[in-house]
Write an enzyme that holds these catalytic residues in place. Structure first.
Site, mmCIF file in Angstrom:
data_model
loop_
_atom_site.group_PDB
_atom_site.id
_atom_site.type_symbol
_atom_site.label_atom_id
_atom_site.label_comp_id
_atom_site.label_asym_id
_atom_site.label_seq_id
_atom_site.Cartn_x
_atom_site.Cartn_y
_atom_site.Cartn_z
ATOM 1 N N LYS A 89 0.146 3.652 -2.730
ATOM 2 C CA LYS A 89 -0.922 4.653 -2.631
ATOM 3 C C LYS A 89 -0.362 6.075 -2.530
ATOM 4 O O LYS A 89 -1.097 7.044 -2.767
ATOM 5 C CB LYS A 89 -1.825 4.348 -1.443
ATOM 6 N N SER A 142 -6.168 2.510 4.618
ATOM 7 C CA SER A 142 -5.601 1.905 3.418
ATOM 8 C C SER A 142 -6.687 1.215 2.597
ATOM 9 O O SER A 142 -6.461 0.151 2.011
ATOM 10 C CB SER A 142 -4.498 0.907 3.791
ATOM 11 N N SER A 193 0.795 -1.232 0.000
ATOM 12 C CA SER A 193 0.000 0.000 0.000
ATOM 13 C C SER A 193 0.824 1.277 0.000
ATOM 14 O O SER A 193 0.242 2.364 -0.098
ATOM 15 C CB SER A 193 -0.948 0.005 1.207
#
Length: 379
Positions: A116, A171, A113
Site C-alpha cells: 500500500k 489497512s 499490506s
C-alpha cells in the site's frame, strides 16, 4: 488470507513529520558474509579494513545483490543485531539514500499490506483530499476473502482524506478499492503502480493486487519497500496519514474511532512505542507473514527500515526486529560505509561508434530480470 484489524479507542489524531540530512564520511570498509545460521541470517568473519578508494568521491560498489548480511563497518562500529530472524531486511539513511546494512535485500517475497506504500505514492497525487465520492456496490466488488476492512459502505459519501485514513490506519482493502476506482480503475492502477516502481528504481516488484492481498506472482523486496518508504517521506500527505495514531471514520451520519495497526507507533499489544517513529506501514497475510516498513528520526538523522517475514518470536517479532535495526542504524551512523543506495541507478547507454546499437534496432523481447531475479514487466 489477510487478517482483519479493528480498533476504536477514542484518542486524538496525531502526526509527526520527517526532515533532515545525514552525510556519511568516507573511510575504510570491510565486508561480512558467510554461512546461514539456524535463525536464517548469514554470518561470517569480518576482513581487515581496506584502504580508502583512490577517488573519495566514488562510492564503493554495491553488494546488495549478494545473499546474506551485507555491511561495511569502520573501526568502532556496532555489530549488527545477531538475533534477527527475518528472511529479508534493510536499514538505510532516508535523506542520502545510503544503505547502511541489509540481508537478502533483493529477495522477492510477498509484501502484504506494505505494498500500500506504492499504492499511496501512485494515487495520492491524483486525488484531491477534499474530493467526495458516493460509494456503489461495484466499487467494492472483488475484495479478497478475509481482507482487512475499515467499513466502507455502499450508498455512503466519503471524502478522499477519510478513505486514506482507512488505508493507512486500518489497512482497509475496501478503501483501496474505492480509491483505485476513482483513479481510473483497478487494472489501470496496477499499470500505474508498476510504472511508478520502475521510475523509482524498484525493479523487484510485480503488482497483481494494489492492496497487497496475496496473489500468485505478486512480490516485492526489502530494497523496493525501503525505496517506497523513503519516497513517501517526501510527501506531506503520506507522512501525515502514516503518522496518525487515531482518527474518526464516518459511517452515515455518525463516526467511529479507528486506530493505526502499527504497534511501534501506537504501543498496542505490549509493544513499546519507538521514540521518534514517523510511521509508515505494516502488513500481514498468511502467505507473506508479517512485514513492516518503518521510519524514525533521532539526533538529526532519519532512517528507514524494512523487515520481511520474521521466522521466530510470533506475530509481534516484526516490530522488535525493526526496533533493533533502528537502534543499530542510529548507533552506526557515520561508522559504516554504505553497501548500496536507494537512489535509482542510471541507465547505461552505448557509447557512440561502430559498436553502438543502431537507433532502429529492435529492443530485446520479453521482460527483463530485476536485481532479485524477478522478471520486471515493462512500464
Amino acid at each position: 488470507m489477510t487478517i482483519r484489524f479493528s480498533a476504536r479507542t477514542v484518542v486524538s489524531c496525531s502526526a509527526l513529520c520527517a526532515a533532515g540530512a545525514l552525510a556519511l564520511a568516507p573511510g575504510p570498509a570491510a565486508a561480512l558474509g558467510g554461512a546461514d545460521t539456524a535463525g536464517g541470517s548469514r554470518v561470517g568473519t569480518v576482513s581487515a579494513p581496506t584502504a580508502p578508494a583512490a577517488d573519495p568521491a566514488e562510492p564503493p560498489p554495491s553488494t546488495l545483490h549478494r545473499p546474506g548480511i551485507q555491511v561495511r563497518p569502520r573501526p568502532g562500529a556496532p555489530a549488527v543485531p545477531p538475533h534477527l530472524s527475518a528472511r529479508s531486511w534493510l536499514v538505510a539513511d532516508a535523506d542520502s539514500g545510503e544503505v547502511l546494512a541489509a540481508h537478502n535485500a533483493h529477495l522477492g517475497l510477498p509484501p502484504a499490506s506494505t505494498l500500500k506504500t506504492l499504492f499511496a505514492l501512485t494515487v495520492l497525487p491524483a486525488l484531491p483530499p477534499a474530493a467526495r465520492h458516493t460509494v456503489t456496490e461495484a466499487d467494492l466488488a472483488g475484495i479478497g476473502s478475509g481482507s482487512s476492512l475499515v467499513g466502507v459502505r455502499p450508498g455512503h459519501t466519503y471524502q478522499v482524506s477519510d478513505l486514506w485514513r482507512g488505508v493507512f490506519l486500518n489497512s482497509g482493502n475496501d478503501a483501496v478499492r474505492v480509491l483505485a476506482g476513482m483513479n481510473g480503475g483497478w487494472h489501470s492502477t496496477i499499470t500505474q503502480m508498476q510504472a511508478k516502481a520502475q521510475a523509482l528504481g524498484a525493479r523487484d516488484t510485480r503488482v497483481v493486487s494494489p492492496d497487497g492481498y496475496d496473489m500468485p506472482g505478486q512480490v516485492s523486496s526489502a530494497y523496493d519497500l525501503a525505496v517506497f518508504g523513503r519516497a513517501g517521506l517526501r510527501n506531506t500527505d503520506f507522512v501525515r496519514y502514516s503518522a496518525t495514531v487515531h482518527a474518526k471514520f464516518p459511517s452515515g451520519g455518525q463516526e467511529y474511532e479507528i486506530q493505526n495497526t502499527n504497534r511501534l507507533l501506537t504501543g498496542a499489544d505490549g509493544v513499546a512505542p519507538y521514540p521518534g517513529l514517523i510511521g509508515i506501514k505494516n502488513g500481514y497475510t498468511s502467505g507473506a507473514g508479517s512485514t513492516l516498513v518503518a521510519a524514525a528520526r533521532r539526533g538529526g538523522h532519519t532512517l528507514v527500515v524494512t523487515v520481511m517475514n520474521p521466522r521466530r518470536g510470533g506475530g509481534l517479532a516484526v516490530y522488535e526486529e525493526a526496533r533493533s535495526l533502528l537502534d543499530w542504524g542510529f548507533g552506526a551512523a557515520g561508522r559504516v560505509e554504505p553497501v548500496g543506495s536507494l537512489l535509482p541507478r542510471p541507465v547505461s547507454r552505448p557509447a557512440p561508434g561502430p559498436t553502438a546499437a543502431r537507433p532502429d534496432a529492435a529492443p530485446p523481447a520479453g521482460p527483463q530480470a530485476g536485481p532479485g531475479g524477478t522478471a520486471a514487466p515493462r512500464a
